[in-house]
Motif scaffolding. Structure first.
Motif, short mmCIF file in Angstrom:
data_model
loop_
_atom_site.label_atom_id
_atom_site.label_comp_id
_atom_site.label_asym_id
_atom_site.label_seq_id
_atom_site.Cartn_x
_atom_site.Cartn_y
_atom_site.Cartn_z
N ASP A 196 0.80 -1.22 0.00
CA ASP A 196 0.00 0.00 0.00
C ASP A 196 0.84 1.28 0.00
OD1 ASP A 196 -2.27 -1.54 0.00
OD2 ASP A 196 -2.65 -1.35 2.14
N ASN A 197 2.15 1.17 0.25
CA ASN A 197 3.04 2.32 0.23
C ASN A 197 3.93 2.36 -1.00
OD1 ASN A 197 2.33 3.66 2.74
ND2 ASN A 197 3.15 1.84 3.75
N SER A 230 5.41 6.21 -0.77
CA SER A 230 5.58 7.02 0.43
C SER A 230 6.84 7.87 0.34
CB SER A 230 5.68 6.12 1.67
OG SER A 230 6.91 5.40 1.67
N ILE A 231 6.88 8.95 1.13
CA ILE A 231 8.02 9.85 1.10
C ILE A 231 9.29 9.16 1.57
CG2 ILE A 231 7.56 10.80 3.41
CD1 ILE A 231 8.53 13.52 2.29
N GLU A 232 9.17 8.28 2.57
CA GLU A 232 10.35 7.56 3.06
C GLU A 232 10.94 6.67 1.98
OE1 GLU A 232 7.70 8.80 6.31
OE2 GLU A 232 7.36 7.52 4.54
N ARG A 233 10.09 6.03 1.20
CA ARG A 233 10.58 5.15 0.14
C ARG A 233 11.15 5.95 -1.03
NH1 ARG A 233 6.43 -0.08 0.06
NH2 ARG A 233 6.59 -0.49 2.30
N THR A 252 -2.75 15.02 1.00
CA THR A 252 -1.63 15.95 0.83
C THR A 252 -0.63 15.40 -0.17
OG1 THR A 252 -1.87 16.65 3.14
CG2 THR A 252 0.22 17.17 2.05
N SER A 253 -0.19 16.25 -1.08
CA SER A 253 0.79 15.84 -2.09
C SER A 253 2.12 15.47 -1.43
CB SER A 253 1.02 16.95 -3.11
OG SER A 253 -0.14 17.18 -3.87
N ILE A 254 2.81 14.50 -2.02
CA ILE A 254 4.14 14.11 -1.59
C ILE A 254 5.14 14.64 -2.61
CG2 ILE A 254 5.66 12.14 -1.11
CD1 ILE A 254 3.20 10.55 -0.32
N ALA A 255 6.24 15.14 -2.12
CA ALA A 255 7.24 15.73 -3.01
C ALA A 255 7.72 14.70 -4.03
CB ALA A 255 8.43 16.24 -2.20
#
Length: 398
Positions: free
Chosen positions: A142-143, A183-186, A215-218
């Motif tokens: 899911d990420n 995800s942002i971490e990935r 919210t948008s992720i960079a």
């Protein structure tokens, strides 16, 4: 005397690959391809007139790298997402797929390894296969792409002495076909792996502005250090696919080599001028807002219809984009469902087309972008008819 086709000396890449005729019946409900919603296609009459007024620029061969105004407009557009670029980083191409093909031309020799998710964008797979890549498939949750799994794969290849992959392709925002957002971490870890193992990330990002909630992720490109990320963009999902205008955002060294591989002597300058005008007068932003409002209704309509007509199936609701990825019950074969749906005049895509390797048989991809809510409900109702018939047949056989 007629000469048979067996006398043609085909290239290996073309020997067993031929495009089927495109003859969609007029009464077919099209829930397969990611086409734009016809009622929201922009009115470009004024911009076309502006392009025609600049005859010397719009009717000659275009600059190889693209019109200056459009390259600068793309730089400004990317800056809104926190991506820093200069004009020299931008190459205008005939849609993002053209950029992918050029990247493969620049980096890939037959047999080179390329990382993809399982599943991934079906047309991108077709392009990569033309370049005869070795696919390194990484699963998703899911990420998004499982970067820890990717790291394990890279470590194993390095230890065994196998060549490391040269490129990684992903659609990080509202992934095609799954709708997942990385995800942002990935994203950050992906850049770290690219640096450590020497591959380039091809970030195909056509949908990130088509966000309905959340919210948008960079972008991955915003975390780039040392030119390890190549951004691929397009106006196909934010304006109109028929314009065939996209861009590459990469280091000047990469962009220069990609430009040298172009065979069009410069992407259509007349249409570039139109797109530049749409960016400069902020009609792109206005159009995106209309598309978001419309497609959110389409998505919600399709999800509701799936719950009603395909009981037992599973669909995750993306926060944007064009597609729904539907997992069918084990007793329903996706290919059979697609065939029966076609007989009932509804077009959907089998999930197997989105896998580089062995494909599970229980997935279909649906697009809510093209049809209006009434057509969506009718199409899913027909799909449900085919679905019930298959489940009934399987139950009888059991």
């Amino acid at each position: 005397m007629h000469r048979g086709t067996d006398e043609f000396r085909w290239a290996r890449r073309a020997a067993d690959k031929i495009a089927m005729p495109s003859t969609t019946p007029r009464d077919m409900i099209r829930l397969g391809g990611g086409l734009a919603f016809p009622d929201e296609l922009p009115n470009i009459v004024e911009e076309a007139a502006a392009a025609a007024a600049m005859r010397s620029e719009g009717l000659q061969y275009g600059p190889l790298y693209g019109l200056t105004d459009l390259r600068d407009a793309v730089v400004a557009y990317l800056a809104q997402d926190g991506v820093s670029a200069e004009r020299e980083n931008i190459l205008i191409v005939n849609g993002a797929k053209h950029g992918l093909d050029l990247a493969c031309r620049v980096f890939i020799e037959p047999g080179d390894a390329m990382i993809v998710t399982g599943p991934t964008y079906m047309t991108a797979l077709s392009i990569m296969k033309t370049h005869e890549v070795e696919f390194v498939v990484v699963s998703q949750d899911d990420n998004g792409m499982k970067v820890d799994e990717l790291e394990e794969t890279l470590v194993a290849r390095r230890k065994s002495g196998r060549p490391l992959p040269k490129l990684l392709f992903d659609v990080p925002d509202f992934h095609n076909p799954t709708g997942i957002t990385l995800s942002i971490e990935r994203r950050q870890k992906l850049v770290q792996l690219a640096i450590e193992y020497g591959f380039r990330v091809l970030e195909d990002d056509p949908y990130r502005r088509v966000r309905f909630e959340g919210t948008s992720i960079a972008p991955i490109k915003s975390f780039d250090i040392g030119n390890h990320v190549i951004g691929l963009g397009t106006v196909s999902k934010i304006l109109a696919p028929g314009l065939r205008i996209g861009w590459v955002n990469a280091s000047p060294e990469i962009v220069g080599r990609m430009a040298a591989q172009k065979c069009d002597h410069g992407t259509n300058p007349f249409v570039q001028r139109i797109v530049a005008q749409l960016f400069l007068n902020r009609k792109v932003d206005e159009h995106i807002e209309r598309v978001k409002r419309t497609l959110r209704v389409h998505r919600d309509t399709m999800v509701e219809a799936i719950h009603e007509h395909l009981p037992g199936s599973k669909v995750d609701v993306p926060h944007g984009g064009y597609f729904l990825w539907v997992r069918l019950p084990d007793e329903v074969d996706a290919d059979q469902l697609v065939q029966r749906a076609g007989e009932l005049k509804v077009e959907v895509n089998p999930g197997r087309l989105s896998f580089a390797g062995p494909a599970p048989g229980q997935f279909i991809r649906l697009a809510y972008s093209f049809c209006d809510p009434t057509e969506i409900r009718a199409g899913i109702a027909r799909l449900g008819e085919a679905y019930r018939a298959l489940r009934s047949t399987r139950a009888t056989q059991a």
